[in-house]
Design a protein around this motif. Structure first.
Motif, PDB file in Angstrom:
ATOM      1  N   ARG A 206      20.072  18.721  75.819  1.00  0.00           N
ATOM      2  CA  ARG A 206      20.481  17.776  76.276  1.00  0.00           C
ATOM      3  C   ARG A 206      19.204  17.044  77.256  1.00  0.00           C
ATOM      4  O   ARG A 206      18.454  16.315  76.568  1.00  0.00           O
ATOM      5  N   ALA A 207      19.063  17.432  78.052  1.00  0.00           N
ATOM      6  CA  ALA A 207      17.757  16.548  78.681  1.00  0.00           C
ATOM      7  C   ALA A 207      15.963  16.944  77.965  1.00  0.00           C
ATOM      8  O   ALA A 207      15.345  16.900  78.411  1.00  0.00           O
ATOM      9  N   LEU A 208      16.002  18.007  77.418  1.00  0.00           N
ATOM     10  CA  LEU A 208      14.712  18.652  76.763  1.00  0.00           C
ATOM     11  C   LEU A 208      14.449  17.740  75.452  1.00  0.00           C
ATOM     12  O   LEU A 208      13.351  17.024  75.709  1.00  0.00           O
ATOM     13  N   ALA A 209      15.867  17.374  74.696  1.00  0.00           N
ATOM     14  CA  ALA A 209      15.705  16.708  74.396  1.00  0.00           C
ATOM     15  C   ALA A 209      14.424  14.758  74.086  1.00  0.00           C
ATOM     16  O   ALA A 209      14.282  14.726  73.140  1.00  0.00           O
TER      17      ALA A 209
ATOM     18  N   GLU B 208      21.190  11.696  70.351  1.00  0.00           N
ATOM     19  CA  GLU B 208      21.175  10.846  70.059  1.00  0.00           C
ATOM     20  C   GLU B 208      21.530   9.679  71.324  1.00  0.00           C
ATOM     21  O   GLU B 208      21.450   8.643  72.207  1.00  0.00           O
ATOM     22  N   THR B 209      22.000  11.067  73.004  1.00  0.00           N
ATOM     23  CA  THR B 209      22.368  10.997  74.014  1.00  0.00           C
ATOM     24  C   THR B 209      21.308  11.351  75.196  1.00  0.00           C
ATOM     25  O   THR B 209      21.527  11.004  76.207  1.00  0.00           O
ATOM     26  N   ALA B 210      20.268  11.354  74.662  1.00  0.00           N
ATOM     27  CA  ALA B 210      19.141  12.152  75.384  1.00  0.00           C
ATOM     28  C   ALA B 210      18.350  10.650  76.073  1.00  0.00           C
ATOM     29  O   ALA B 210      18.134   9.357  75.473  1.00  0.00           O
TER      30      ALA B 210
ATOM     31  N   VAL C 131      12.080  19.941  69.185  1.00  0.00           N
ATOM     32  CA  VAL C 131      12.843  19.052  69.362  1.00  0.00           C
ATOM     33  C   VAL C 131      13.095  19.006  67.615  1.00  0.00           C
ATOM     34  O   VAL C 131      14.407  18.616  67.744  1.00  0.00           O
ATOM     35  N   GLY C 132      12.458  18.471  66.797  1.00  0.00           N
ATOM     36  CA  GLY C 132      13.309  19.067  65.269  1.00  0.00           C
ATOM     37  C   GLY C 132      14.098  20.324  65.572  1.00  0.00           C
ATOM     38  O   GLY C 132      14.655  19.875  64.777  1.00  0.00           O
ATOM     39  N   LEU C 133      14.402  21.132  66.626  1.00  0.00           N
ATOM     40  CA  LEU C 133      15.357  22.060  66.689  1.00  0.00           C
ATOM     41  C   LEU C 133      16.771  21.556  66.914  1.00  0.00           C
ATOM     42  O   LEU C 133      17.703  22.178  66.913  1.00  0.00           O
ATOM     43  N   ILE C 134      16.757  20.749  67.310  1.00  0.00           N
ATOM     44  CA  ILE C 134      17.889  20.039  69.148  1.00  0.00           C
ATOM     45  C   ILE C 134      18.887  19.080  67.928  1.00  0.00           C
ATOM     46  O   ILE C 134      18.804  18.413  66.969  1.00  0.00           O
ATOM     47  N   PRO C 135      20.142  19.702  67.803  1.00  0.00           N
ATOM     48  CA  PRO C 135      21.062  19.281  67.441  1.00  0.00           C
ATOM     49  C   PRO C 135      21.026  18.086  67.378  1.00  0.00           C
ATOM     50  O   PRO C 135      21.100  16.888  68.875  1.00  0.00           O
ATOM     51  N   ALA C 136      21.238  17.100  65.826  1.00  0.00           N
ATOM     52  CA  ALA C 136      21.231  15.377  66.055  1.00  0.00           C
ATOM     53  C   ALA C 136      21.856  14.686  67.327  1.00  0.00           C
ATOM     54  O   ALA C 136      21.223  14.056  67.779  1.00  0.00           O
TER      55      ALA C 136
END
Length: 67
Positions: free
Chosen positions: A2-5, A65-67, A56-61
């Motif tokens: 989440r932090a990396l997003a 949204e909470t990043a 970031v395209g691989l991080i779940p949506a």
């Protein structure tokens, strides 16, 4: 994850600090993130270097949204 997003590039020292703040060893965190990503997508989530690149395209949506 989440932090990396929050951004697609992290200075290596910032990535290392982020991992340590969460009680993780930076290299091990990178390996675990990439193992997860390779299992699901066949691609790495983070690429080692300076800066550390985040796909970031691989991080779940729901995490974006909470990043």
């Amino acid at each position: 994850m989440r932090a990396l997003a929050g951004r697609p590039e992290w200075p290596r020292d910032a990535f290392d600090r982020l991992a340590r703040e969460r009680g993780l060893m930076p290299g091990a965190a990178m390996e675990d993130l990439n193992a997860w990503s390779f299992d699901r997508f066949g691609d790495p989530l983070v690429e080692e270097g300076d800066p550390v690149l985040v796909n970031v395209g691989l991080i779940p949506a729901h995490l974006l949204e909470t990043a």
